[in-house]
Write a protein that holds these residues in place. Structure first.
Motif, short mmCIF file in Angstrom:
data_model
loop_
_atom_site.label_atom_id
_atom_site.label_comp_id
_atom_site.label_asym_id
_atom_site.label_seq_id
_atom_site.Cartn_x
_atom_site.Cartn_y
_atom_site.Cartn_z
N GLU A 36 0.75 -1.12 0.00
CA GLU A 36 -0.29 -0.21 0.20
C GLU A 36 1.25 1.69 0.42
O GLU A 36 1.67 1.29 0.15
CB GLU A 36 -1.25 -0.40 0.98
N TYR A 37 0.04 2.82 0.06
CA TYR A 37 1.14 4.14 -0.16
C TYR A 37 -0.01 4.44 0.53
O TYR A 37 -1.18 4.94 0.45
CB TYR A 37 0.94 4.39 -1.79
N GLU A 131 21.15 3.19 -10.23
CA GLU A 131 20.75 3.58 -12.09
C GLU A 131 19.14 3.81 -11.82
O GLU A 131 18.45 3.96 -12.63
CB GLU A 131 21.14 2.39 -12.82
N LYS A 132 18.63 3.17 -10.62
CA LYS A 132 16.98 3.15 -11.14
C LYS A 132 16.98 4.53 -10.09
O LYS A 132 15.57 5.10 -11.22
CB LYS A 132 16.94 1.99 -10.38
N LEU A 133 17.63 5.24 -9.34
CA LEU A 133 17.16 6.67 -9.32
C LEU A 133 17.54 7.69 -9.96
O LEU A 133 17.77 8.75 -9.71
CB LEU A 133 17.27 6.53 -7.89
N LYS A 134 18.69 6.93 -10.93
CA LYS A 134 19.37 8.29 -11.70
C LYS A 134 19.70 9.37 -11.29
O LYS A 134 20.17 10.07 -11.43
CB LYS A 134 18.08 9.20 -12.64
N ILE A 135 20.70 8.31 -10.36
CA ILE A 135 21.78 9.05 -9.11
C ILE A 135 23.49 8.75 -9.56
O ILE A 135 24.44 9.05 -8.32
CB ILE A 135 21.53 9.74 -7.69
N ALA A 136 23.32 7.49 -10.38
CA ALA A 136 24.58 7.19 -10.25
C ALA A 136 26.15 8.18 -10.81
O ALA A 136 26.97 7.54 -11.08
CB ALA A 136 24.47 5.58 -12.26
N LYS A 186 6.50 10.69 -8.40
CA LYS A 186 6.60 10.22 -9.82
C LYS A 186 7.51 8.94 -9.12
O LYS A 186 7.04 7.99 -9.34
CB LYS A 186 7.26 10.69 -11.19
N LEU A 187 8.43 9.33 -8.89
CA LEU A 187 9.37 8.23 -8.29
C LEU A 187 8.83 7.44 -7.17
O LEU A 187 8.48 5.64 -7.37
CB LEU A 187 10.84 8.74 -7.77
N PHE A 188 8.36 7.31 -6.00
CA PHE A 188 7.26 7.21 -5.27
C PHE A 188 6.78 6.32 -6.03
O PHE A 188 6.49 5.47 -5.46
CB PHE A 188 6.64 8.11 -3.96
N ALA A 189 5.96 6.76 -6.31
CA ALA A 189 4.50 5.75 -7.60
C ALA A 189 5.09 4.31 -8.30
O ALA A 189 4.72 3.90 -7.93
CB ALA A 189 3.84 7.04 -7.92
N GLU A 190 6.64 4.71 -8.71
CA GLU A 190 7.51 3.77 -9.33
C GLU A 190 7.88 2.54 -8.40
O GLU A 190 7.73 1.46 -8.28
CB GLU A 190 8.54 4.23 -9.92
N ILE A 191 8.60 3.16 -7.22
CA ILE A 191 9.09 1.98 -5.66
C ILE A 191 7.19 1.69 -5.72
O ILE A 191 7.74 0.68 -5.15
CB ILE A 191 9.50 2.85 -5.54
N ASN A 192 6.47 2.40 -5.08
CA ASN A 192 5.23 1.43 -4.08
C ASN A 192 4.56 0.54 -6.27
O ASN A 192 4.51 -0.25 -5.49
CB ASN A 192 4.49 2.69 -4.62
N ASP A 193 4.68 0.69 -7.20
CA ASP A 193 4.50 -1.00 -8.41
C ASP A 193 5.47 -1.42 -8.11
O ASP A 193 5.19 -2.92 -8.23
CB ASP A 193 4.92 0.45 -9.29
N ASP A 194 6.35 -1.53 -7.36
CA ASP A 194 7.53 -2.78 -7.97
C ASP A 194 7.75 -2.85 -6.38
O ASP A 194 7.86 -4.02 -6.14
CB ASP A 194 8.56 -2.03 -7.49
N GLY A 195 6.37 -2.75 -5.24
CA GLY A 195 5.53 -3.59 -3.99
C GLY A 195 6.21 -2.67 -2.66
O GLY A 195 5.60 -3.12 -2.05
N GLN A 196 6.55 -2.37 -3.06
CA GLN A 196 7.61 -1.21 -1.68
C GLN A 196 6.24 -0.07 -0.67
O GLN A 196 5.37 0.42 -1.40
CB GLN A 196 8.28 -0.06 -1.79
N THR A 197 5.80 -0.83 0.27
CA THR A 197 4.96 -0.38 1.10
C THR A 197 5.53 1.42 2.02
O THR A 197 6.37 1.51 2.13
CB THR A 197 4.68 -1.12 2.27
N ILE A 198 4.35 2.31 1.47
CA ILE A 198 4.71 3.58 1.87
C ILE A 198 3.72 4.37 2.73
O ILE A 198 2.55 4.12 2.34
CB ILE A 198 4.59 4.57 0.42
N LEU A 199 4.44 4.37 3.72
CA LEU A 199 3.89 5.35 5.04
C LEU A 199 4.13 6.86 4.53
O LEU A 199 5.46 7.39 5.45
CB LEU A 199 3.17 5.36 6.39
N MET A 200 3.21 7.71 3.89
CA MET A 200 3.52 10.05 4.36
C MET A 200 3.28 10.26 4.50
O MET A 200 1.64 10.07 5.13
CB MET A 200 3.99 10.00 2.63
#
Length: 255
Positions: A36-37, A131-136, A186-200
């Protein structure tokens, strides 16, 4: 079984000089499933920061309990609490909380260093996340050499690298401009779509409109909640705005 269960949570603060006690949380109960997000909103003084601190095992409740995967957070001893937070929770703060004397790479790797992970494992995790977060391309720079958006992506990378069960975000867009805010959401939505649970926890209607569920805290209680379901971000924004107006004017409670 839910990933996170908050059960009849109460928190009363007392002053050192015998003043009137302050009830920050009255009787808070809710649960969050894996993946969940969820956003928490409320006016200053509503109890949302106290709630987040208790879930983060940074504060103890006066009553009630918090369970993470069935394990009581509130009963963990002082000797084990730091390791529990490091192994199970990821944190994203409004002011980034980066160490200026550490490179971006070292800031991200710090939780794994403290956990005693092997170097090869740490570098493997770092490469994938960077790489995923574009900070390499900024890993060798220092926090004072990069933008606010890059600092916040670094903070997200640090939160993700331990593979936490739950990410706790405290006003993560508070110091960002509108363009950078959009990128982070947008990044939070992507990592949530990958299955990460977020409470903000957030004051921002825009930030909350990207979550899949919003809990509204008033006078130390969960006063109302909204589910996004098939609503667009714009439609959810309007629903949240209307709900905040309803709560401010003493409207009806419920879902």
């Amino acid at each position: 079984m839910p990933l996170l269960e908050v059960i009849n949570l109460k928190k009363i603060y007392t002053t050192r000089f015998g003043g009137n006690p302050v009830q920050a949380l009255a009787n808070v109960s809710f649960s969050i499933d894996q993946g969940e997000y969820v956003a928490i909103m409320g006016e200053s003084g509503s109890g949302k920061t106290t709630l987040l601190n208790i879930i983060a095992a940074l504060d103890k409740p006066t009553g009630g309990d918090v369970l993470l995967n069935g394990k009581s957070i509130t009963s963990i001893g002082e000797m084990e609490i730091s390791a529990f937070r490091r192994d199970n929770l990821g944190f994203v703060f409004q002011d980034f909380n980066l160490l200026d004397t550490f490179s971006i790479e070292d800031n991200i790797l710090l939780p794994l260093v403290l956990a005693g992970k092997r170097y090869n494992e740490m570098i493997g995790r770092l490469k994938a996340i960077a790489e995923k977060l574009k900070i390499a391309d900024i890993l060798m720079k220092y926090p004072y050499e990069v933008s606010g958006g890059q600092k916040q992506r670094t903070a997200v990378a640090r939160a993700l690298i331990t593979r936490p069960q739950l990410i706790l975000a405290d006003e993560p867009t508070g110091l960002l401009d509108s363009h950078t805010t959009e990128g982070l959401l947008k990044l939070f939505a992507e990592i949530n779509d990958d299955g990460q649970t977020i409470l903000m926890v957030t004051h921002s209607i825009k930030a909350a409109s990207h979550a899949k569920r919003v809990l509204f805290i008033k006078d130390g209680e969960v006063y109302h909640q909204l589910y996004k379901a098939s609503l667009s971000d714009e439609q959810m924004y309007q629903r949240i705005s209307d709900t905040l107006t309803m709560i401010a004017t003493g409207g009806a409670r419920g879902e």
